[in-house]
Design an enzyme around this catalytic site. Structure first.
Site, PDB file in Angstrom:
ATOM      1  N   ALA A  68       0.873  -1.176   0.000  1.00 49.47           N
ATOM      2  CA  ALA A  68       0.000   0.000   0.000  1.00 49.47           C
ATOM      3  C   ALA A  68       0.906   1.220   0.000  1.00 49.47           C
ATOM      4  O   ALA A  68       2.054   1.144   0.466  1.00 49.47           O
ATOM      5  CB  ALA A  68      -0.859  -0.009   1.255  1.00 49.47           C
TER       6      ALA A  68
ATOM      7  N   GLY B 175       0.577  -4.928   0.835  1.00 50.04           N
ATOM      8  CA  GLY B 175      -0.605  -4.947  -0.028  1.00 50.04           C
ATOM      9  C   GLY B 175      -0.350  -5.651  -1.350  1.00 50.04           C
ATOM     10  O   GLY B 175      -1.294  -6.150  -1.986  1.00 50.04           O
TER      11      GLY B 175
ATOM     12  N   GLU C  34      -0.779  -9.216  -0.605  1.00 45.57           N
ATOM     13  CA  GLU C  34      -2.229  -9.410  -0.409  1.00 45.57           C
ATOM     14  C   GLU C  34      -2.982  -9.412  -1.736  1.00 45.57           C
ATOM     15  O   GLU C  34      -3.912 -10.191  -1.936  1.00 45.57           O
ATOM     16  CB  GLU C  34      -2.763  -8.314   0.526  1.00 45.57           C
TER      17      GLU C  34
ATOM     18  N   GLU D  54       4.511  -5.339   7.361  1.00 44.36           N
ATOM     19  CA  GLU D  54       3.798  -4.256   8.056  1.00 44.36           C
ATOM     20  C   GLU D  54       4.279  -4.033   9.477  1.00 44.36           C
ATOM     21  O   GLU D  54       4.268  -2.912   9.982  1.00 44.36           O
ATOM     22  CB  GLU D  54       2.278  -4.524   8.062  1.00 44.36           C
TER      23      GLU D  54
HETATM   24  N1  COA Z   1       4.618   3.059  -0.507  1.00 41.18           N
HETATM   25  C1  COA Z   1       5.039   4.219  -1.048  1.00 41.18           C
HETATM   26  N2  COA Z   1       6.201   4.351  -1.720  1.00 41.18           N
HETATM   27  C2  COA Z   1       6.945   3.247  -1.855  1.00 41.18           C
HETATM   28  C3  COA Z   1       6.585   2.002  -1.319  1.00 41.18           C
HETATM   29  C4  COA Z   1       5.355   1.928  -0.626  1.00 41.18           C
HETATM   30  N3  COA Z   1       4.897   0.787  -0.106  1.00 41.18           N
HETATM   31  N4  COA Z   1       7.565   1.108  -1.597  1.00 41.18           N
HETATM   32  C5  COA Z   1       8.502   1.765  -2.293  1.00 41.18           C
HETATM   33  N5  COA Z   1       8.148   3.061  -2.451  1.00 41.18           N
HETATM   34  C6  COA Z   1       8.882   4.116  -3.131  1.00 41.18           C
HETATM   35  C7  COA Z   1      10.070   4.619  -2.316  1.00 41.18           C
HETATM   36  O1  COA Z   1       9.669   5.556  -1.363  1.00 41.18           O
HETATM   37  C8  COA Z   1      10.927   5.214  -3.405  1.00 41.18           C
HETATM   38  O2  COA Z   1      10.394   6.468  -3.764  1.00 41.18           O
HETATM   39  P1  COA Z   1      11.372   7.755  -3.964  1.00 41.18           P
HETATM   40  O3  COA Z   1      12.300   7.351  -5.068  1.00 41.18           O
HETATM   41  O4  COA Z   1      10.423   8.868  -4.340  1.00 41.18           O
HETATM   42  O5  COA Z   1      12.068   7.944  -2.666  1.00 41.18           O
HETATM   43  C9  COA Z   1      10.703   4.281  -4.586  1.00 41.18           C
HETATM   44  O6  COA Z   1       9.466   3.621  -4.320  1.00 41.18           O
HETATM   45  C10 COA Z   1      11.770   3.234  -4.759  1.00 41.18           C
HETATM   46  O7  COA Z   1      11.888   2.515  -3.520  1.00 41.18           O
HETATM   47  P2  COA Z   1      13.284   2.314  -2.749  1.00 41.18           P
HETATM   48  O8  COA Z   1      12.950   2.069  -1.306  1.00 41.18           O
HETATM   49  O9  COA Z   1      14.218   3.430  -3.063  1.00 41.18           O
HETATM   50  O10 COA Z   1      13.834   0.977  -3.440  1.00 41.18           O
HETATM   51  P3  COA Z   1      14.825  -0.078  -2.793  1.00 41.18           P
HETATM   52  O11 COA Z   1      15.234  -0.968  -3.919  1.00 41.18           O
HETATM   53  O12 COA Z   1      15.899   0.590  -2.029  1.00 41.18           O
HETATM   54  O13 COA Z   1      13.933  -0.923  -1.753  1.00 41.18           O
HETATM   55  C11 COA Z   1      11.969  -2.101  -1.007  1.00 41.18           C
HETATM   56  C12 COA Z   1      12.870  -1.720  -2.212  1.00 41.18           C
HETATM   57  C13 COA Z   1      10.754  -2.813  -1.598  1.00 41.18           C
HETATM   58  C14 COA Z   1      12.728  -3.068  -0.093  1.00 41.18           C
HETATM   59  C15 COA Z   1      11.545  -0.844  -0.250  1.00 41.18           C
HETATM   60  O14 COA Z   1      11.047   0.107  -1.173  1.00 41.18           O
HETATM   61  C16 COA Z   1      10.503  -1.065   0.801  1.00 41.18           C
HETATM   62  O15 COA Z   1      10.806  -1.579   1.864  1.00 41.18           O
HETATM   63  N6  COA Z   1       9.229  -0.642   0.540  1.00 41.18           N
HETATM   64  C17 COA Z   1       8.161  -0.708   1.488  1.00 41.18           C
HETATM   65  C18 COA Z   1       7.651  -2.122   1.652  1.00 41.18           C
HETATM   66  C19 COA Z   1       6.560  -2.165   2.688  1.00 41.18           C
HETATM   67  O16 COA Z   1       6.767  -1.922   3.841  1.00 41.18           O
HETATM   68  N7  COA Z   1       5.355  -2.504   2.227  1.00 41.18           N
HETATM   69  C20 COA Z   1       4.221  -2.608   3.081  1.00 41.18           C
HETATM   70  C21 COA Z   1       3.474  -1.344   3.112  1.00 41.18           C
HETATM   71  S1  COA Z   1       2.054  -1.448   4.195  1.00 41.18           S
END
Ligand code: COA
Length: 258
Positions: free
Chosen positions: A65, A110, A113, A133
């Site tokens: 999400a 999400g 999910e 989460e």
């Molecule tokens: N919501 C909003 N933005 C998200 C996102 C999310 N769930 N997941 C990734 N993004 C965005 C990042 O903020 C970043 O944006 P920016 O370039 O404007 O800063 C962009 O996507 C790229 O992500 P980044 O974190 O730089 O890539 P990464 O390769 O270093 O890491 C992940 C990849 C997937 C490990 C990491 O993005 C992450 O942990 N995301 C969240 C996962 C999460 O907690 N999901 C559950 C949400 S309830």
């Protein structure tokens, strides 16, 4: 027409690509609104027999999400947000037309999910699944606590939910979370091949399989009763006549979805 999705229809298969690659295809309000619109299109267009949901870019299916929408939410608003997500994912799960997730990278929160709400999942070798989460002080809100238990069993689900550990595609396959693992380059092709076979079957019978199998997890009904009902409904269809006639006449059935 769509800001966050790409839709492509070919050979009766609607491919829905979540298209926010710079945000790893995170699910914001617009994505949910547009997913509902795409589901209306799938339901309303008789030419479309099935659908694939996938993510744009090489890195993510859906990384969750959109966390940026969570910041200012009250408790009441957060519950509405969870309900909206659950309702959309129920629509996917209960679609009478098969919907398959082609998981092309991160399927987190999400995203995991969403993949689990689909009828089944095909993953590329670089896919990663998890419910992270708890890292945010949250729990899954779009059905993840329920469907993960259904798909991988309670013990493994509890570990994944509580530890936020990510699993790779081969572990996901060994757990039954995904059906097949492919090279990234052939993920969509492989998924389309499976749906092409399903699309040759009697559509109302396919819908009956979905209804009866979903009834296993529906406490408001008995799954065996649902099976009897769906079996009986097939006997009212032209396609059942056609299927049996084609078998007896040793020819290929031409189903019409009636
Ligand atoms: N919501 C909003 N933005 C998200 C996102 C999310 N769930 N997941 C990734 N993004 C965005 C990042 O903020 C970043 O944006 P920016 O370039 O404007 O800063 C962009 O996507 C790229 O992500 P980044 O974190 O730089 O890539 P990464 O390769 O270093 O890491 C992940 C990849 C997937 C490990 C990491 O993005 C992450 O942990 N995301 C969240 C996962 C999460 O907690 N999901 C559950 C949400 S309830």
């Amino acid at each position: 027409m769509y800001q966050t999705l790409l839709l492509h229809a070919e050979n009766g298969i609607l491919t829905i690509t979540i298209n926010r690659p710079d945000k790893l295809n995170a699910l914001n309000k617009t994505v949910f609104d547009e997913l509902n619109k795409a589901l209306d299109e799938l339901a309303g267009n008789a030419e479309l027999k099935s659908a694939i949901i996938t993510g744009a870019g090489p890195k993510a299916f859906v990384a969750g999400a959109d966390i940026s929408e969570f910041n200012e939410l009250s408790k009441e608003q957060s519950m509405q947000l969870a309900k909206r997500g659950q309702d959309t994912f129920f629509r996917i799960e209960n679609s009478p037309k098969p919907i398959v997730a082609a998981v092309n990278g991160f399927a987190l929160g999400g995203g995991c999910e969403l993949a689990m709400a689909c009828h089944f999942r095909i993953a590329s070798e670089n896919a990663k699944f998890g419910q992270p989460e708890v890292n945010l002080g949250l729990i899954p809100g779009y059905g993840g606590t329920q469907r993960l238990v259904q798909l991988v069993g309670k013990g493994k689900a509890m570990e994944m939910l509580m530890s936020a550990v990510l699993i790779d595609a081969s572990e996901a396959k060994s757990l039954g979370l995904v059906n097949h693992v492919t090279l990234p380059e052939i993920l969509l092709e492989h998924t389309k091949q499976i749906l092409t076979v399903i699309n040759t079957k009697a559509p109302l019978a396919v819908a009956g399989c979905i209804k009866a199998a979903n009834a296993v997890f529906d406490e408001t009904q008995n799954g065996y009763d649902a099976e009897v009902r769906e079996f009986g409904n097939c006997f009212d269809t032209e396609d059942k006549q056609e299927g049996i006639a084609a078998f007896l006449e040793k020819r290929k059935a031409a189903f019409k979805g009636r």
